[in-house]
Scaffold this active site. Sequence first.
Site, PDB file in Angstrom:
ATOM      1  N   ASN A 152      62.300  15.027  73.922  1.00 33.29           N
ATOM      2  CA  ASN A 152      62.320  14.624  72.517  1.00 33.29           C
ATOM      3  C   ASN A 152      63.397  15.442  71.811  1.00 33.29           C
ATOM      4  O   ASN A 152      63.103  16.329  71.024  1.00 33.29           O
ATOM      5  CB  ASN A 152      60.937  14.881  71.900  1.00 33.29           C
ATOM      6  CG  ASN A 152      60.795  14.297  70.514  1.00 33.29           C
ATOM      7  OD1 ASN A 152      61.718  13.669  70.001  1.00 33.29           O
ATOM      8  ND2 ASN A 152      59.654  14.510  69.895  1.00 33.29           N
ATOM      9  N   GLU A 174      60.003  25.388  75.311  1.00 32.86           N
ATOM     10  CA  GLU A 174      60.369  25.433  73.897  1.00 32.86           C
ATOM     11  C   GLU A 174      61.212  26.673  73.654  1.00 32.86           C
ATOM     12  O   GLU A 174      60.905  27.754  74.165  1.00 32.86           O
ATOM     13  CB  GLU A 174      59.092  25.453  73.043  1.00 32.86           C
ATOM     14  CG  GLU A 174      59.258  25.898  71.612  1.00 32.86           C
ATOM     15  CD  GLU A 174      60.227  25.039  70.822  1.00 32.86           C
ATOM     16  OE1 GLU A 174      61.215  25.604  70.338  1.00 32.86           O
ATOM     17  OE2 GLU A 174      60.001  23.827  70.710  1.00 32.86           O
ATOM     18  N   CYS A 178      65.706   9.893  68.003  1.00 35.47           N
ATOM     19  CA  CYS A 178      65.744   9.524  66.586  1.00 35.47           C
ATOM     20  C   CYS A 178      67.102   8.923  66.230  1.00 35.47           C
ATOM     21  O   CYS A 178      67.276   8.387  65.133  1.00 35.47           O
ATOM     22  CB  CYS A 178      65.443  10.735  65.703  1.00 35.47           C
ATOM     23  SG  CYS A 178      66.535  12.139  66.004  1.00 35.47           S
ATOM     24  N   GLN A 209      55.949  15.445  63.040  1.00 36.46           N
ATOM     25  CA  GLN A 209      56.117  14.119  62.460  1.00 36.46           C
ATOM     26  C   GLN A 209      55.327  14.027  61.156  1.00 36.46           C
ATOM     27  O   GLN A 209      54.106  14.219  61.145  1.00 36.46           O
ATOM     28  CB  GLN A 209      55.614  13.046  63.436  1.00 36.46           C
ATOM     29  CG  GLN A 209      56.416  12.927  64.712  1.00 36.46           C
ATOM     30  CD  GLN A 209      57.757  12.236  64.514  1.00 36.46           C
ATOM     31  OE1 GLN A 209      58.106  11.819  63.410  1.00 36.46           O
ATOM     32  NE2 GLN A 209      58.520  12.132  65.581  1.00 36.46           N
TER      33      GLN A 209
END
Length: 226
Positions: A145, A95, A173, A40
Amino acid sequence: STMTRCSHEQSPFQLLHGEPHIFEEVLGLKFRISPDAFFQVNTGGAEFLYQAVGELSQAGGDTVLLDICCGTGEQWPCTIGLSLAQQVSKVIGIEVVEKAIEDARWNAAFNGISNCEFHSGKAEAVLPQLLSSWEDAQPLVAVVNPSRAGLHYRVVRAIRNCKSIRRLLYISCKPEGEAMRNFLELCCPPDPGKKLAGEPFAPTLAIPFDMFPHTVHCELVLLFTR
């Protein structure tokens, strides 16, 4: 115009000058960030976002936090899990990009965080395998996310069918896009045809975060419970 993104695997980066990483501080933690990592850019806003996720998760000292990073061609080095590690018993991070796992492990070690384990691979392959044998009595909270493409169906199905997950934090988002399909899959009645056997979630709370001032975009944190 078409925006293209090239990963280190597709065309390896070459350091011409300066340091190989940049560093950022969020919530008192120092994070190493690789060239193709997602982080971010509004770090002040990120602190409010991560604090809210921590509060909404209701994760205490007996909780296992599942940090499911679902970037598409991007590294999401389990930043949220690391930022909340001190309030839970354990963080399990997933991940896809190996270099992001390297960053996550470095960040954990540098910040003295020892209760994290990281799994490398696509979430749709790793998560069902991880949760299929989950029999731990500890509370399990999931944080996802995803990119604008939303969660892979197999990720949604694995979360939905794991009885231990009672709270899910979905950070989006673009909630009006592909994420809407995920919300329907999470909340619809059990559907044997789609192998959605678990009890449905219900959307409990949605909080927007203006991470991108002077644009129309907002990051939305949605809490699903069951």
